[in-house]
Design an enzyme around this catalytic site. Structure first.
Site, PDB file in Angstrom:
ATOM      1  N   ALA A 164      -4.296   2.530   8.199  1.00  0.00           N
ATOM      2  CA  ALA A 164      -3.721   1.230   8.567  1.00  0.00           C
ATOM      3  C   ALA A 164      -4.503   0.620   9.728  1.00  0.00           C
ATOM      4  O   ALA A 164      -5.497  -0.082   9.517  1.00  0.00           O
ATOM      5  CB  ALA A 164      -2.246   1.392   8.907  1.00  0.00           C
ATOM      6  N   ARG A 165      -4.102   0.937  10.953  1.00  0.00           N
ATOM      7  CA  ARG A 165      -4.790   0.460  12.150  1.00  0.00           C
ATOM      8  C   ARG A 165      -4.798   1.573  13.195  1.00  0.00           C
ATOM      9  O   ARG A 165      -3.791   2.253  13.398  1.00  0.00           O
ATOM     10  CB  ARG A 165      -4.112  -0.792  12.726  1.00  0.00           C
ATOM     11  CG  ARG A 165      -4.360  -2.065  11.916  1.00  0.00           C
ATOM     12  CD  ARG A 165      -5.819  -2.480  11.964  1.00  0.00           C
ATOM     13  NE  ARG A 165      -6.103  -3.719  11.263  1.00  0.00           N
ATOM     14  CZ  ARG A 165      -6.524  -3.807  10.012  1.00  0.00           C
ATOM     15  NH1 ARG A 165      -6.660  -2.689   9.293  1.00  0.00           N
ATOM     16  NH2 ARG A 165      -6.794  -4.970   9.456  1.00  0.00           N
ATOM     17  N   ILE A 187       0.832  -1.198   0.000  1.00  0.00           N
ATOM     18  CA  ILE A 187       0.000   0.000   0.000  1.00  0.00           C
ATOM     19  C   ILE A 187       0.870   1.253   0.000  1.00  0.00           C
ATOM     20  O   ILE A 187       0.611   2.205  -0.738  1.00  0.00           O
ATOM     21  CB  ILE A 187      -0.963   0.002   1.199  1.00  0.00           C
ATOM     22  CG1 ILE A 187      -1.915  -1.185   1.104  1.00  0.00           C
ATOM     23  CG2 ILE A 187      -1.747   1.315   1.263  1.00  0.00           C
ATOM     24  CD1 ILE A 187      -2.795  -1.382   2.319  1.00  0.00           C
ATOM     25  N   HIS A 224     -14.059   3.005   8.549  1.00  0.00           N
ATOM     26  CA  HIS A 224     -13.300   1.797   8.189  1.00  0.00           C
ATOM     27  C   HIS A 224     -13.912   1.134   6.952  1.00  0.00           C
ATOM     28  O   HIS A 224     -14.236  -0.059   6.953  1.00  0.00           O
ATOM     29  CB  HIS A 224     -13.266   0.803   9.350  1.00  0.00           C
ATOM     30  CG  HIS A 224     -12.072  -0.113   9.293  1.00  0.00           C
ATOM     31  ND1 HIS A 224     -11.500  -0.677  10.419  1.00  0.00           N
ATOM     32  CD2 HIS A 224     -11.340  -0.566   8.237  1.00  0.00           C
ATOM     33  CE1 HIS A 224     -10.473  -1.440  10.054  1.00  0.00           C
ATOM     34  NE2 HIS A 224     -10.363  -1.386   8.736  1.00  0.00           N
ATOM     35  N   GLU A 234     -13.570   1.005  17.504  1.00  0.00           N
ATOM     36  CA  GLU A 234     -14.530   1.120  16.398  1.00  0.00           C
ATOM     37  C   GLU A 234     -15.804   0.343  16.720  1.00  0.00           C
ATOM     38  O   GLU A 234     -15.723  -0.840  17.067  1.00  0.00           O
ATOM     39  CB  GLU A 234     -13.911   0.583  15.108  1.00  0.00           C
ATOM     40  CG  GLU A 234     -12.699   1.367  14.640  1.00  0.00           C
ATOM     41  CD  GLU A 234     -12.068   0.781  13.377  1.00  0.00           C
ATOM     42  OE1 GLU A 234     -12.567  -0.253  12.876  1.00  0.00           O
ATOM     43  OE2 GLU A 234     -11.080   1.346  12.895  1.00  0.00           O
TER      44      GLU A 234
END
Length: 320
Positions: A228-229, A154, A277, A258
């Protein structure tokens, strides 16, 4: 003997059809705790397929002595206990590189929205405040430095798009990559980048990597993008930095929690843009992730060769 494939979440229609057409497979669903326990108690489970929410921890594996495959329709494996699966000889399958294009696009879209203040510009017109255009403040990305943290699939695609936009790309990664971009030490990248984009997995080493110390090194005009996270950033310190204008803005498709708590103070800030997300939830990518995962799961259950690199714990399992 037919194999039993347990779905912890729904999958794309094309992928579900593949499972239905597999005469040597039975589809079981455990979308909630009650149905999951019922399936476990009444059936042998040969494979589990999940997306991002269905949790596959050691406590579940202990109840499934026949389990051969745990498959994730996606790339990240936060919801799967890979180490325990590896110890038990269970293959963990994901869909490598399946979302690289769409996440790269989403990253650049967030960067442009934040840099050019597009969300507020669009809202201005929707609220019939055309005359407020005189208060508009935005800037272009051309000529600015984008610091990419994590130069994987990515990160490389983001760098390519950013270069096409006229940005100067620098990067930091755990290993130097064979790419036409300048490698900088972590602290140097933080100090020199106009925008910083995160493209790392969430591990014990990357959790809260962007902490108060990292934030303090950034320019006051810096923008941070995270697709990403969420756990890679210390969210409390991020809020404090944004509130105090120690950095200029934040855009993300991921959060540490989340969905966020309804009282999360980060979400309503004017210099913050957050999407739910959904970077991978384009029709094309969602279908590709699910069909790829199902194809490889079926191949493994049939003792056939799956696609290269789809077994995440391949080396630990001694698989060629």
């Amino acid at each position: 003997m037919s194999k039993n494939v347990l779905l912890l979440e729904t999958v794309a229609d094309d992928a579900l059809q593949m499972l239905k057409e597999a005469s040597d497979m039975n589809i079981l669903t455990g979308y909630d705790e009650a149905s999951l326990q019922s399936q476990i108690q009444n059936n042998r489970i040969d494979a589990i397929i999940t997306r991002g929410k269905g949790q596959v921890r050691d406590s579940l594996m202990q109840q499934l002595p026949e389990l051969k495959v745990i498959s994730r329709c996606g790339v990240g494996l936060d919801n799967i206990d890979v180490s325990h699966a590896t110890k038990r000889g269970i293959k963990v399958v994901n869909a490598p590189n399946s979302n690289a294009d769409t996440i790269a696009e989403h990253t650049i879209a967030l960067l442009l929205m934040l840099q050019r203040n597009l969300y507020n510009a669009v809202t201005m017109v929707k609220e019939n405040r055309w005359a407020d255009r005189g208060t508009y403040i935005g800037d272009e990305t051309h000529g600015k430095t984008l610091g990419i943290i994590g130069m994987g699939n990515i990160g490389k695609k983001v760098a390519k798009i950013a270069t096409a936009l006229g940005m100067n790309v620098v990067y930091w990664s755990s290993n130097k990559e064979n790419v036409p971009y300048t490698f900088l030490e972590f602290d140097v990248l933080l100090k020199t980048s106009d925008s910083i984009s995160l493209h790392l997995p969430l591990t014990s080493k990357t959790e809260n990597l962007i902490d108060v110390s990292a934030l303090s090194k950034m320019k006051p005009t810096a923008l941070v993008i995270n697709t990403a996270r969420g756990g890679i950033i210390d969210q409390n310190e991020l809020f404090n930095a944004l509130k105090a204008k120690k950095i200029a803005g934040f855009a993300a498709d991921v959060l540490a929690l989340e969905p966020p708590d309804k009282n999360d103070p980060l979400v309503p800030l004017e210099n913050v843009l957050i999407t739910a997300h959904l970077g991978s939830l384009t029709k094309t990518t969602y279908t590709k992730m699910c069909t790829m995962t199902v194809e490889n799961t079926l191949a493994i259950l049939r003792d056939e060769a799956p696609m290269a690199n789809c077994i995440f714990n391949r080396e630990k399992l001694g698989i060629g």
